[in-house]
Each structure stands twice: as C-alpha cells, then as structure tokens.
Design a protein around this motif. Sequence first.
Motif, PDB file in Angstrom:
ATOM      1  N   ALA A   1       0.829  -1.209   0.000  1.00 18.92           N
ATOM      2  CA  ALA A   1       0.000   0.000   0.000  1.00 18.92           C
ATOM      3  C   ALA A   1       0.863   1.259   0.000  1.00 18.92           C
ATOM      4  N   ILE A   2       1.918   1.242   0.789  1.00 19.08           N
ATOM      5  CA  ILE A   2       2.823   2.393   0.822  1.00 19.08           C
ATOM      6  C   ILE A   2       3.482   2.574  -0.540  1.00 19.08           C
ATOM      7  N   ALA A   3       3.979   1.482  -1.093  1.00 17.21           N
ATOM      8  CA  ALA A   3       4.645   1.540  -2.394  1.00 17.21           C
ATOM      9  C   ALA A   3       3.702   2.056  -3.479  1.00 17.21           C
ATOM     10  N   ASN A   4       2.481   1.551  -3.499  1.00 15.02           N
ATOM     11  CA  ASN A   4       1.504   2.003  -4.499  1.00 15.02           C
ATOM     12  C   ASN A   4       1.220   3.490  -4.360  1.00 15.02           C
ATOM     13  N   ALA A   5       1.070   3.950  -3.118  1.00 17.06           N
ATOM     14  CA  ALA A   5       0.785   5.367  -2.887  1.00 17.06           C
ATOM     15  C   ALA A   5       1.954   6.254  -3.321  1.00 17.06           C
ATOM     16  N   LEU A   6       3.177   5.714  -3.210  1.00 15.46           N
ATOM     17  CA  LEU A   6       4.363   6.491  -3.580  1.00 15.46           C
ATOM     18  C   LEU A   6       4.769   6.293  -5.036  1.00 15.46           C
ATOM     19  N   GLY A   7       4.135   5.321  -5.693  1.00 19.33           N
ATOM     20  CA  GLY A   7       4.465   5.054  -7.080  1.00 19.33           C
ATOM     21  C   GLY A   7       5.813   4.364  -7.255  1.00 19.33           C
ATOM     22  N   ILE A   8       6.171   3.528  -6.280  1.00 21.37           N
ATOM     23  CA  ILE A   8       7.433   2.796  -6.359  1.00 21.37           C
ATOM     24  C   ILE A   8       7.162   1.301  -6.212  1.00 21.37           C
ATOM     25  N   ASN A   9       8.172   0.509  -6.438  1.00 17.51           N
ATOM     26  CA  ASN A   9       8.065  -0.935  -6.329  1.00 17.51           C
ATOM     27  C   ASN A   9       8.039  -1.347  -4.850  1.00 17.51           C
TER      28      ASN A   9
END
Length: 69
Positions: free
Chosen positions: A24-32
Amino acid sequence: MIMLEQIQKRVIEAIKQSGMTQTAIANALGINPTQICSYIKGRKMPALDTLANLCKLLDLDANYILCQE
C-alpha cells in the motif's frame, strides 16, 4: 552530528508503525514494493523526493525523520 543510521532507524520505525502494508505504501508512492522492503531492512534509503512523499503519506514531520527534533 546526525548519522545516516539514525535517519534509517526513524524511517523504519515510521513505516512499521504506520499500520499500512508495504504494498500500500509503495503504491501510494508510485514505487516498487521491494523498495519499501529495502528501506525496512536498512539496505537502502529513500530518494529525497520519495522521503518527502513518505513523510506526507504517513503524516510525519520531516524534521523528526531527519533528526532535527
């Protein structure tokens, strides 16, 4: 003097205490999601823009993360 290890420790603590999944954090930040895993394991530090967005996402004071408080 502020050490990189101190900042890493605060980033790791903030991610773990957020209650959000790494994905969820990665998706929100646009990273893997593997990037978040690398931050938690202390293998990498977020880029400056990612760190700023992480602070915003987790409602963190950047001064705290950067050991200015």
